[in-house]
Design a protein around this motif. Structure first.
Motif, short mmCIF file in Angstrom:
data_model
loop_
_atom_site.label_atom_id
_atom_site.label_comp_id
_atom_site.label_asym_id
_atom_site.label_seq_id
_atom_site.Cartn_x
_atom_site.Cartn_y
_atom_site.Cartn_z
N ARG A 41 -3.08 6.31 -3.05
CA ARG A 41 -3.77 5.13 -2.53
C ARG A 41 -4.76 5.46 -1.42
NH1 ARG A 41 -2.23 0.12 -4.08
NH2 ARG A 41 -1.28 0.22 -6.14
N VAL A 42 -4.31 6.22 -0.44
CA VAL A 42 -5.21 6.55 0.68
C VAL A 42 -6.17 7.66 0.27
CG1 VAL A 42 -5.31 7.32 3.08
CG2 VAL A 42 -3.49 5.78 2.34
N GLY A 43 -5.72 8.54 -0.61
CA GLY A 43 -6.59 9.57 -1.15
C GLY A 43 -6.70 10.84 -0.33
N ILE A 44 -5.65 11.17 0.44
CA ILE A 44 -5.70 12.41 1.19
C ILE A 44 -5.19 13.56 0.32
CG2 ILE A 44 -5.35 11.16 3.34
CD1 ILE A 44 -2.52 12.22 3.44
N SER A 45 -5.58 14.76 0.68
CA SER A 45 -5.20 15.95 -0.10
C SER A 45 -3.77 16.36 0.24
CB SER A 45 -6.15 17.10 0.21
OG SER A 45 -6.04 17.48 1.58
N ASP A 46 -3.22 17.25 -0.58
CA ASP A 46 -1.89 17.77 -0.31
C ASP A 46 -1.85 18.50 1.03
OD1 ASP A 46 -1.00 16.75 -2.70
OD2 ASP A 46 -1.21 18.62 -3.80
N ALA A 47 -2.93 19.22 1.33
CA ALA A 47 -2.98 19.96 2.60
C ALA A 47 -2.98 19.01 3.79
CB ALA A 47 -4.22 20.85 2.64
N THR A 48 -3.71 17.90 3.66
CA THR A 48 -3.75 16.92 4.75
C THR A 48 -2.40 16.23 4.89
OG1 THR A 48 -6.09 16.52 4.32
CG2 THR A 48 -4.95 14.90 5.67
N LEU A 49 -1.74 15.96 3.76
CA LEU A 49 -0.41 15.36 3.83
C LEU A 49 0.56 16.30 4.54
CD1 LEU A 49 1.67 13.21 3.12
CD2 LEU A 49 1.93 14.28 0.88
N ALA A 50 0.45 17.59 4.26
CA ALA A 50 1.30 18.56 4.96
C ALA A 50 1.04 18.53 6.47
CB ALA A 50 1.05 19.96 4.41
N LEU A 51 -0.25 18.37 6.85
CA LEU A 51 -0.61 18.28 8.27
C LEU A 51 0.00 17.02 8.88
CD1 LEU A 51 -2.20 19.14 10.78
CD2 LEU A 51 -4.19 17.94 9.83
N VAL A 52 -0.07 15.91 8.16
CA VAL A 52 0.51 14.65 8.65
C VAL A 52 2.01 14.81 8.88
CG1 VAL A 52 1.06 12.26 8.03
CG2 VAL A 52 -1.24 13.16 7.62
N LEU A 53 2.70 15.42 7.93
CA LEU A 53 4.15 15.60 8.04
C LEU A 53 4.50 16.54 9.20
CD1 LEU A 53 5.11 15.87 4.27
CD2 LEU A 53 5.33 13.89 5.78
N LEU A 97 -4.19 -3.02 8.14
CA LEU A 97 -5.58 -3.42 8.34
C LEU A 97 -6.58 -2.43 7.77
CD1 LEU A 97 -5.29 -4.67 12.05
CD2 LEU A 97 -5.39 -6.07 9.98
N ALA A 98 -6.30 -1.13 7.87
CA ALA A 98 -7.29 -0.12 7.46
C ALA A 98 -6.58 1.13 6.93
CB ALA A 98 -8.19 0.23 8.65
N PRO A 99 -6.08 1.10 5.71
CA PRO A 99 -5.39 2.27 5.15
C PRO A 99 -6.36 3.37 4.74
CG PRO A 99 -5.49 0.50 3.53
CD PRO A 99 -6.07 -0.06 4.80
N LEU A 100 -6.90 4.05 5.73
CA LEU A 100 -7.89 5.11 5.53
C LEU A 100 -7.29 6.46 5.93
CD1 LEU A 100 -10.92 3.24 7.14
CD2 LEU A 100 -10.41 3.45 4.68
N PRO A 101 -7.86 7.57 5.47
CA PRO A 101 -7.29 8.88 5.80
C PRO A 101 -7.13 9.14 7.29
CG PRO A 101 -8.87 9.09 4.02
CD PRO A 101 -8.96 7.67 4.48
N GLY A 102 -8.17 8.83 8.09
CA GLY A 102 -8.07 9.05 9.53
C GLY A 102 -7.03 8.17 10.17
N VAL A 103 -6.94 6.93 9.71
CA VAL A 103 -5.93 6.00 10.24
C VAL A 103 -4.53 6.51 9.89
CG1 VAL A 103 -4.99 3.67 10.03
CG2 VAL A 103 -7.46 4.01 10.21
N MET A 104 -4.36 7.02 8.67
CA MET A 104 -3.04 7.52 8.26
C MET A 104 -2.62 8.71 9.11
SD MET A 104 -1.58 8.22 4.48
CE MET A 104 0.14 7.71 4.29
N LEU A 105 -3.59 9.55 9.45
CA LEU A 105 -3.29 10.71 10.29
C LEU A 105 -2.75 10.26 11.65
CD1 LEU A 105 -3.53 13.84 10.35
CD2 LEU A 105 -5.74 13.52 11.48
#
Length: 401
Positions: A41-53, A97-105
């Motif tokens: 849905r948000v469209g982040i990469s696997d690498a970015t998801l790993a960074l978030v986690l 309000l804003a489910p965007l990659p930067g917001v998710m981070l």
């Protein structure tokens, strides 16, 4: 008076139980669907998801440790709790309000993980409130912990049904989980505002300790504390290993379907609740360390049997074994750290967070090494053996005190 009747009759304990339940609801709304939302849905990469986690893990531990120590230093636990839950409200609200990659981070990497520190703070409040009911302390801890699991399970069942119907057939879109998470977080904030005793009006003694932050952190790094953290981490990492292994084992077993994963996780969580409620009776005859050792042995057996016989016809009896083993290893560490840090419930909450970090790291190590050496069964055996070694080390360490 039983713990349950005390919770029903006392406004403060009712508020504490409700706080615990709302915490469970927030987690059940968010975490089961995090990776799906992040990638699809948000469209982040696997690498970015790993960074978030990775950011989330660091933020959760740092917030729990710093807020826990700060609460002991200044004594204003209500203010700390409001700040903590406020981070959750902002984080989940941003995702609505804003489910965007930067917001998710920002939301999932910093704000929402900071909010998880409220778990330890709720049990710190519960520990202080039981000063007037010392005979019920263990029963109250177990009952409040059972509320977390029960509400988590009920919320998970709701979303399993709501999302399973499909958005084109009157069901919910997966992003709706953030709406309910925000609502639960707002209710939790309001409950803390009204139900958490204000500084100076508490019906118990809670004097600030006066230690500076550096001295408090040095104390947490003492060898005796660090050794116990590793031992408890080895035990507490076993449920995390089970969560990692179950979907992988089922996907590699032709007799199992993807939906069986949710069924297994739900059944395990469901059987945890009655055993948690029954745990105080066992504590009258057995020590915390003995019960933790027994729980580690039983849970290690559950994980091993799950890995060895995933296609067995009796597989669905294993959640009973899991609930019996999980009850002591999930519940009793709370009281263990509070007893070890008597008079410092905030620091005890910090140790609970450090224990979880150690458990996550040891579970990841067991998985990586086990799968490299032999596969999922090897990982299960390695994690179970590590948990048993941790339980034995804890028992020996405390026998020497």
């Amino acid at each position: 008076m039983t713990a349950l009747s005390l919770i029903l009759r006392d406004p403060l304990f009712r508020a504490i139980a409700a706080m615990a339940g709302l915490y469970g609801a927030v987690n059940a709304c968010i975490y089961p669907y995090l990776s799906l939302i992040a990638v699809e849905r948000v469209g982040i990469s696997d690498a970015t998801l790993a960074l978030v986690l990775a950011l989330a893990s660091g933020a959760a531990v740092a917030a729990s440790v710093l807020f826990g120590i700060l609460a002991d230093q200044i004594g204003n636990r209500r203010l700390i709790a409001l700040m903590t839950v406020g981070a959750t409200v902002i984080g989940t609200g941003l995702m609505v309000l804003a489910p965007l990659p930067g917001v998710m981070l920002i939301a999932h990497g910093v704000l929402i993980p900071m909010g998880t520190a409220i778990f330890g703070q709720i049990f710190a409040l519960n520990n202080l409130a039981t000063q007037n009911h010392p005979a019920q302390r263990d029963a109250l801890q177990a009952t409040v912990r059972a509320v977390v699991s029960a509400v988590f399970l009920l919320t998970l069942l709701f979303w399993t049904w709501g999302l399973g119907t499909g958005e084109h057939r009157g069901g919910f879109d997966v992003m709706a989980v953030y709406v309910t998470a925000t609502l639960a977080a707002v209710l939790l904030f309001a409950l803390i505002w009204r139900g958490w005793p204000r500084k100076g009006s508490e019906p118990w003694q809670d004097r600030p300790l006066g230690l500076n932050l550096r001295a408090a952190l040095v104390e947490l790094s003492r060898p005796a504390i660090a050794f116990r953290l590793l031992a408890m981490g080895a035990i507490g990492g076993l449920p995390m290993l089970y969560i990692i292994l179950t979907p992988l084992i089922f996907s590699a077993t032709p007799e199992r379907q993807t939906s069986d994963v949710a069924l297994m996780v739900g059944l395990v969580a469901g059987f945890e609740v009655p055993f948690m409620l029954a745990l105080p009776r066992l504590q009258r005859a057995l020590s915390r360390q003995t019960l933790i050792m027994g729980g580690a042995l039983i849970y290690a057996g559950f994980v091993t049997l799950l890995a060895l016989f995933p296609n067995g016809s009796w597989l669905w009896a294993l959640p009973v074994l899991a609930g019996l083993g999980a009850a002591p290893i999930l519940t009793l560490p709370i009281g263990y750290w509070q007893a070890l840090m008597e008079g410092r419930p905030g620091t005890a909450a910090a140790l609970m967070a450090l224990q979880r970090l150690a458990g996550d790291l040891l579970a990841a190590a067991s998985f990586a090494l086990g799968t490299a050496l032999g596969g999922y069964t090897t990982a299960a055996l390695l994690g179970g053996g590590l948990a048993m070694a941790g339980a034995m080390a804890l028992w020996i360490a405390d026998r020497r005190v």
